[in-house]
Enzyme design. Structure first.
Site, PDB file in Angstrom:
ATOM      1  CG  MET A  81      -1.840  -1.400   1.153  1.00  0.00           C
ATOM      2  SD  MET A  81      -3.454  -0.947   1.955  1.00  0.00           S
ATOM      3  CE  MET A  81      -2.723  -0.791   3.535  1.00  0.00           C
ATOM      4  CG  LEU A 108       7.091   1.305  -0.981  1.00  0.00           C
ATOM      5  CD1 LEU A 108       7.669   0.980  -2.276  1.00  0.00           C
ATOM      6  CD2 LEU A 108       6.153   0.119  -0.450  1.00  0.00           C
ATOM      7  CG  HIS A 109       8.902   0.251   5.878  1.00  0.00           C
ATOM      8  ND1 HIS A 109       9.165  -1.196   5.868  1.00  0.00           N
ATOM      9  CD2 HIS A 109       7.571   0.071   6.232  1.00  0.00           C
ATOM     10  CE1 HIS A 109       8.242  -1.868   6.192  1.00  0.00           C
ATOM     11  NE2 HIS A 109       7.192  -1.106   6.116  1.00  0.00           N
ATOM     12  NE  ARG A 150      -2.176   1.575  10.255  1.00  0.00           N
ATOM     13  CZ  ARG A 150      -2.504   0.762   9.533  1.00  0.00           C
ATOM     14  NH1 ARG A 150      -1.723  -0.368   9.116  1.00  0.00           N
ATOM     15  NH2 ARG A 150      -4.040   0.546   9.116  1.00  0.00           N
ATOM     16  CG  HIS A 183       7.209  -2.308   1.877  1.00  0.00           C
ATOM     17  ND1 HIS A 183       7.161  -1.147   2.764  1.00  0.00           N
ATOM     18  CD2 HIS A 183       5.877  -2.600   1.822  1.00  0.00           C
ATOM     19  CE1 HIS A 183       5.917  -0.877   3.171  1.00  0.00           C
ATOM     20  NE2 HIS A 183       5.277  -1.950   2.836  1.00  0.00           N
TER      21      HIS A 183
HETATM   22  O1  PAF Z   1      -0.166  -5.519   3.517  1.00  0.00           O
HETATM   23  C1  PAF Z   1      -0.516  -4.891   3.036  1.00  0.00           C
HETATM   24  O2  PAF Z   1       0.180  -3.867   2.763  1.00  0.00           O
HETATM   25  C2  PAF Z   1      -1.818  -4.795   2.224  1.00  0.00           C
HETATM   26  O3  PAF Z   1      -2.612  -5.654   3.221  1.00  0.00           O
HETATM   27  C3  PAF Z   1      -1.813  -5.640   0.930  1.00  0.00           C
HETATM   28  C4  PAF Z   1      -1.401  -7.041   0.838  1.00  0.00           C
HETATM   29  C5  PAF Z   1      -1.137  -4.640  -0.261  1.00  0.00           C
HETATM   30  C6  PAF Z   1      -3.392  -5.630   0.326  1.00  0.00           C
HETATM   31  O4  PAF Z   1      -3.978  -4.415   0.280  1.00  0.00           O
END
Ligand code: PAF
Length: 280
Positions: A30, A33-34, A187, A37
């Site tokens: 979503m 990013l960090h 977050r 990811h």
């Molecule tokens: O973990 C997440 O960032 C979200 O739940 C995902 C898997 C991208 C689905 O929106």
């Protein structure tokens, strides 16, 4: 790195690569990013010819409108991190592109979603199931990479893949942590400067709970200690702390055989909801 905003453009691009016999690794995110990811991108790059990352803040998995509104949206910064990490393709659709009509499908993951995140965020896993299934159908990857920080999400996605027969390898990857133990999360950037050091109490609490269980204390005792730990941290509001079987996610009364115990926690620190887990 190619960036696509429409399903048709992405499909056309990936089709060409698939016809060359190239394998595709997929990291759904979503955004915001960090390093965590980027570790998923690295895992995908190590095993696939092409790595695709989706960036989509999925509205239907948020049960709290404030949480959705506050979720950081940083597409340009995200792309600036993904390109040097070697990501080949970014898919960043709009909500209208993903949901031209309201999704009517309803997933029910049974006992897997009656607990913890599912219990406190009604409808959350339905939204996750719909978007992940749709992204899988759009990208058609060979392998997909998910962070273990969302342990219950991994369990739900695994179950969905079994039930729907997706021929995709699921690779859960370890949680990355800051120096003080705080699990990396999009977050975290919403924490204030005062809240940020306090957030490490989640890791401290989990560490103490793990030690207690390993020395033979019962789940009930450990849960009581955790409640006390957070009572002493008034900035926190503990939502749940559970000792569960790492596969079924159902509560257990003591440590399970090696690798099968999971400690799962969710707590609000100010307005920010943080989750974490230990599996051992
Ligand atoms: O973990 C997440 O960032 C979200 O739940 C995902 C898997 C991208 C689905 O929106």
């Amino acid at each position: 790195m190619h960036i696509f905003h429409t399903i048709s453009d992405l499909r056309a691009h990936l089709r060409a690569h698939r016809m060359l016999g190239q394998s595709i690794g997929f990291v759904p995110t979503m955004g915001a990013l960090h390093e965590g990811h980027l570790s998923l991108i690295a895992a995908s790059k190590a095993q696939n010819d092409l790595t695709v990352c989706s960036i989509f803040v999925n509205p239907i998995q948020f049960n709290n409108p404030d949480d959705l509104a506050r979720y950081p949206r940083t597409l340009d910064v995200d792309c600036a991190m993904l390109a040097p990490a070697g990501c080949d393709v970014v898919f960043a659709p709009s909500a209208e592109e993903m949901y031209p009509e309201k999704a009517l499908l309803k997933f029910d993951f049974g006992d897997l979603e009656r607990v913890m995140e599912g219990q406190f965020r009604p409808g959350h896993f339905n939204g996750v199931g719909i978007v992940v299934a749709k992204l899988f159908n759009i990208v058609q990857p060979d392998r997909t990479y998910f962070g273990q920080k969302d342990l219950q999400q991994v369990a739900v996605v695994r179950r969905m893949m079994i039930d729907l027969g997706f021929q995709i390898e699921l690779h859960p990857c370890p949680t990355l942590r800051e120096a003080d133990g705080l699990a990396m999360s999009s977050r975290n950037r919403n924490l204030t400067a005062e809240e940020r050091p306090i957030a490490a109490h989640i890791f401290k609490g989990l560490t103490a709970a793990k030690t207690a269980l390993l020395t033979g204390e019962t789940a009930e005792m450990v849960k009581a200690q955790m409640a006390t730990h957070f009572e002493q941290q008034p900035a926190f509001r503990l939502e749940y702390f559970e000792v569960v079987n790492a596969h079924t996610l159902q509560s257990v009364d003591k440590k399970q055989p090696d690798g099968q115990t999971a400690l799962c926690i969710a707590a609000f620190l100010g307005k920010v909801r943080l989750i974490d887990n230990f599996v051992f």
